[in-house]
Write a protein that holds these residues in place. Sequence first.
Motif, PDB file in Angstrom:
ATOM      1  N   ASP A 127       0.841  -1.197   0.000  1.00 51.11           N
ATOM      2  CA  ASP A 127       0.000   0.000   0.000  1.00 51.11           C
ATOM      3  C   ASP A 127       0.882   1.255   0.000  1.00 51.11           C
ATOM      4  O   ASP A 127       0.751   2.139   0.855  1.00 51.11           O
ATOM      5  N   TYR A 130       2.601   1.841   3.255  1.00 54.00           N
ATOM      6  CA  TYR A 130       1.756   1.971   4.453  1.00 54.00           C
ATOM      7  C   TYR A 130       1.444   0.626   5.121  1.00 54.00           C
ATOM      8  O   TYR A 130       0.538   0.546   5.936  1.00 54.00           O
ATOM      9  N   VAL A 167       2.950   4.880  10.769  1.00 57.75           N
ATOM     10  CA  VAL A 167       1.743   4.133  10.386  1.00 57.75           C
ATOM     11  C   VAL A 167       1.306   3.336  11.606  1.00 57.75           C
ATOM     12  O   VAL A 167       1.785   2.231  11.860  1.00 57.75           O
ATOM     13  N   HIS A 170      -2.009   0.013  11.925  1.00 51.68           N
ATOM     14  CA  HIS A 170      -1.855  -1.394  11.552  1.00 51.68           C
ATOM     15  C   HIS A 170      -0.396  -1.722  11.280  1.00 51.68           C
ATOM     16  O   HIS A 170       0.422  -0.823  11.127  1.00 51.68           O
ATOM     17  N   PHE A 212     -11.784   0.972   1.619  1.00 46.65           N
ATOM     18  CA  PHE A 212     -11.493   0.642   0.215  1.00 46.65           C
ATOM     19  C   PHE A 212     -12.567  -0.329  -0.286  1.00 46.65           C
ATOM     20  O   PHE A 212     -12.278  -1.522  -0.479  1.00 46.65           O
ATOM     21  N   PHE A 234      -8.066  -1.610   6.303  1.00 40.80           N
ATOM     22  CA  PHE A 234      -7.566  -1.154   5.011  1.00 40.80           C
ATOM     23  C   PHE A 234      -7.386  -2.391   4.113  1.00 40.80           C
ATOM     24  O   PHE A 234      -8.336  -3.124   3.909  1.00 40.80           O
ATOM     25  N   GLN A 238      -2.906  -5.502   5.849  1.00 40.07           N
ATOM     26  CA  GLN A 238      -2.662  -4.499   6.894  1.00 40.07           C
ATOM     27  C   GLN A 238      -3.528  -4.861   8.094  1.00 40.07           C
ATOM     28  O   GLN A 238      -4.733  -4.602   8.100  1.00 40.07           O
ATOM     29  N   ARG A 268       4.053  12.161  11.080  1.00 38.11           N
ATOM     30  CA  ARG A 268       2.696  12.155  10.516  1.00 38.11           C
ATOM     31  C   ARG A 268       1.956  10.944  11.068  1.00 38.11           C
ATOM     32  O   ARG A 268       2.347   9.799  10.824  1.00 38.11           O
ATOM     33  N   ASP A 270      -0.417   8.543  10.757  1.00 37.55           N
ATOM     34  CA  ASP A 270      -1.202   8.018   9.644  1.00 37.55           C
ATOM     35  C   ASP A 270      -2.522   7.418  10.132  1.00 37.55           C
ATOM     36  O   ASP A 270      -2.552   6.670  11.116  1.00 37.55           O
ATOM     37  N   ALA A 271      -3.589   7.738   9.438  1.00 38.61           N
ATOM     38  CA  ALA A 271      -4.904   7.125   9.675  1.00 38.61           C
ATOM     39  C   ALA A 271      -5.288   7.108  11.163  1.00 38.61           C
ATOM     40  O   ALA A 271      -5.907   6.164  11.640  1.00 38.61           O
ATOM     41  N   GLU A 312      -3.103  12.846  10.424  1.00 43.08           N
ATOM     42  CA  GLU A 312      -3.781  12.612   9.146  1.00 43.08           C
ATOM     43  C   GLU A 312      -5.239  12.289   9.459  1.00 43.08           C
ATOM     44  O   GLU A 312      -5.587  11.149   9.733  1.00 43.08           O
ATOM     45  N   HIS A 379      -0.470  12.290  -2.121  1.00 42.60           N
ATOM     46  CA  HIS A 379      -0.331  10.949  -2.691  1.00 42.60           C
ATOM     47  C   HIS A 379      -1.679  10.225  -2.746  1.00 42.60           C
ATOM     48  O   HIS A 379      -1.810   9.230  -3.443  1.00 42.60           O
ATOM     49  N   ASP A 380      -2.660  10.701  -1.995  1.00 47.24           N
ATOM     50  CA  ASP A 380      -3.959  10.020  -1.960  1.00 47.24           C
ATOM     51  C   ASP A 380      -4.944  10.634  -2.952  1.00 47.24           C
ATOM     52  O   ASP A 380      -4.695  11.668  -3.557  1.00 47.24           O
ATOM     53  N   ARG A 504      -4.422   5.448  -7.420  1.00 47.84           N
ATOM     54  CA  ARG A 504      -3.633   6.529  -6.804  1.00 47.84           C
ATOM     55  C   ARG A 504      -2.234   6.596  -7.415  1.00 47.84           C
ATOM     56  O   ARG A 504      -1.574   7.630  -7.347  1.00 47.84           O
ATOM     57  N   ARG A 508       1.475   9.101  -8.780  1.00 51.35           N
ATOM     58  CA  ARG A 508       2.670   8.742  -8.018  1.00 51.35           C
ATOM     59  C   ARG A 508       3.781   8.297  -8.958  1.00 51.35           C
ATOM     60  O   ARG A 508       4.523   7.360  -8.674  1.00 51.35           O
TER      61      ARG A 508
HETATM   62  C1  GLC Z   1      -3.439   6.817   4.962  1.00 54.33           C
HETATM   63  C2  GLC Z   1      -2.529   6.992   3.779  1.00 54.33           C
HETATM   64  C3  GLC Z   1      -2.994   6.115   2.662  1.00 54.33           C
HETATM   65  C4  GLC Z   1      -3.011   4.683   3.129  1.00 54.33           C
HETATM   66  C5  GLC Z   1      -3.814   4.533   4.434  1.00 54.33           C
HETATM   67  C6  GLC Z   1      -3.589   3.194   5.059  1.00 54.33           C
HETATM   68  O1  GLC Z   1      -4.724   7.243   4.706  1.00 54.33           O
HETATM   69  O2  GLC Z   1      -2.482   8.346   3.400  1.00 54.33           O
HETATM   70  O3  GLC Z   1      -2.184   6.263   1.525  1.00 54.33           O
HETATM   71  O4  GLC Z   1      -3.585   3.879   2.144  1.00 54.33           O
HETATM   72  O5  GLC Z   1      -3.431   5.493   5.386  1.00 54.33           O
HETATM   73  O6  GLC Z   1      -2.365   3.148   5.751  1.00 54.33           O
END
Ligand code: GLC
Length: 624
Positions: A127, A130, A167, A170, A212, A234, A238, A268, A270-271, A312, A379-380, A504, A508
């Motif tokens: 991912d 991620y 991250v 997960h 997703f 996700f 993950q 950052r 993440d999520a 995020e 990136h998203d 995405r 990229r």
């Molecule tokens: C965040 C990231 C994304 C990723 C998701 C799962 O939203 O920006 O790219 O798919 O986390 O880690």
Amino acid sequence: MSLTKAILSEADRTFTARFEKHYDELKWLYCELYQDVPDPMEHLVSLVSGMHAYYNERKPSLKESDLRREADPDWYKRNDLYGMMLYVNCFSETLKGLEEKLDYISECNVNYLHLMPLLASPKGRSDGGYAVADFRQVQPDLGTMDDFSRVADKCHERGINIALDFVMNHTSEDHEWAKRARAGEREYQDRYFFFDTFDIPAMYEKTCPQVFPTTAPGNFTWLEDCRKHVMTTFYPYQWDLNYRNPEVLNEMVFNMLYLANRGVDIIRLDAVPYIWKQLGTNCRNLPQVHTIVRMMRIICEIVCPGVLMLGEVVMAPDKVAPYFGTPEKPECHMLYNVTTMASTWNTVATRDAGLLKRQLDILASLPRTYIFQNYLRCHDDIGWGLDYDYLSAFGIEEGAHKKYLNDYLTGKWPDSFSRGELYNDDPRLRDARLCGTTASLVGVERFGFEGNRAGVDRGVTYDITLHAFMMSQSGIPVLYSGDEIGMLNDYSYKKDPDKAADSRYLHRGDFRWDLAERRNEEGTVQYRLFHALDKLAHIRAAHSVFEAEVPFRTLDTWDQSTLALVRENDEEKFIGIYNFSEFDRVAWINEEDGIYTDLISGREMEARGVQIPAFGCYWLLRKK
Ligand code: GLC
């Protein structure tokens, strides 16, 4: 002597002072969160002893930077931070390669560099990095952890701050914990959400939406080898971490501190809204998430106060600001300005700036201490998290509106200049999202292919205007690497089986150094964009009115396609005016206070009934 006292007897004065300031609150939060755990204090003591160890391990240069930033806590709120996000593999192949490209980063005026996930992650199940298999190892193709620390040092020498993803929701299924869980070790299964039958997962599925829906439907994955279901919000690879287990929190905090000690300035998260799960809820933004984020902030304030936390939080507008916490109990230092970003693209597709103006009005009413990270593309995908309650008052229905936006921005309308692609098109919910680079979305791609020079010129003008708008918003502007040279969509991902299902990757693509070479060739798209953004960055850094804590407001322009934004401090008054239409317009503003200079063209004018060319913008300024 209690255990924490034993730790403190070894600690230096700086650590002790910070610890004493925060410990009481940390203890309350921790014991409240883990009240069902037999001995929460035991876990808390091991957390504190780990924090102390990471503090001791932190190298002198980072400790100095902590002290400097502690003495100047507003260091990131001024007008001198300017960011860029990039994938090391796309930009420079490796971390060593990045070291050689730092001149280019500096040439872009960037002093805040977000390196997209670069930790070990299994190929084809990553991912985009991620799905982390080891929080302490760099993806071998990119280099080593030492390479990372060296790049961070080199960046710091140039005054560039480094941001890195943490991250935390997960791990990859290849992470050691996941492997041991899979092999049947109970202790590790308890770090995730494991179920023997689908009964409880089925109950979660009733209230927990999907992230997703097309590329990874459902929130659970069946593990045939150990005959269990595991929670995977996700992708199936993950595995969601279970923060109800204090070991998970402790160990993940240590991973975060490990990265901070390698030189990361901005972490950052993440999520982050997803990190606490509760049956019967949507498993997003639960109060326990805020408790954990607050604890992480406290932990950083004690161990590495120079490090910032960027949340995020890609959520509905009212869910975002709470992640700043309160002035007394702050959580994140910075958050993505996701609603403004999505509302900007809504304006591009509709030519109607009403929703965007309202969004800016909402932001203007928030405390000025809230610092947003502004961006046009990242990136998203672009998700349409717009204020549909507000739009419904105008008869705008969510499903139909999203369809219009997606149709327009994927070029389905005959007059559309955009070349985007859908992402996770969920026909059931009519909720597709959108991918594409800025240049491709504003017409540079379409008109370039058609050999329409005027069209390309217009696209570049619009691209500059959107960046000018982004850079004049309150907060920290962050460029998406490649936008400074107008990089177009990269369709090659469709040929890569590991990427083909995830659109995405459209935005990229590998950095086009051949195009970057043309940034000094007059008349090229790259020249126009690169130098325009350079100029805007210099202007922004030179005027105190762009500091994040300066108040701002919008003006009525009495024209639906134009937007006017005022920022004003004791020294200067700034009015940014942006035309989101392909026609010349008049912004019917009436600021009767004399002559302004457009900082971009140098032209002088009054801020009254301002004529503004198609897709153009003005940055008007008056000294007081
Ligand atoms: C965040 C990231 C994304 C990723 C998701 C799962 O939203 O920006 O790219 O798919 O986390 O880690």
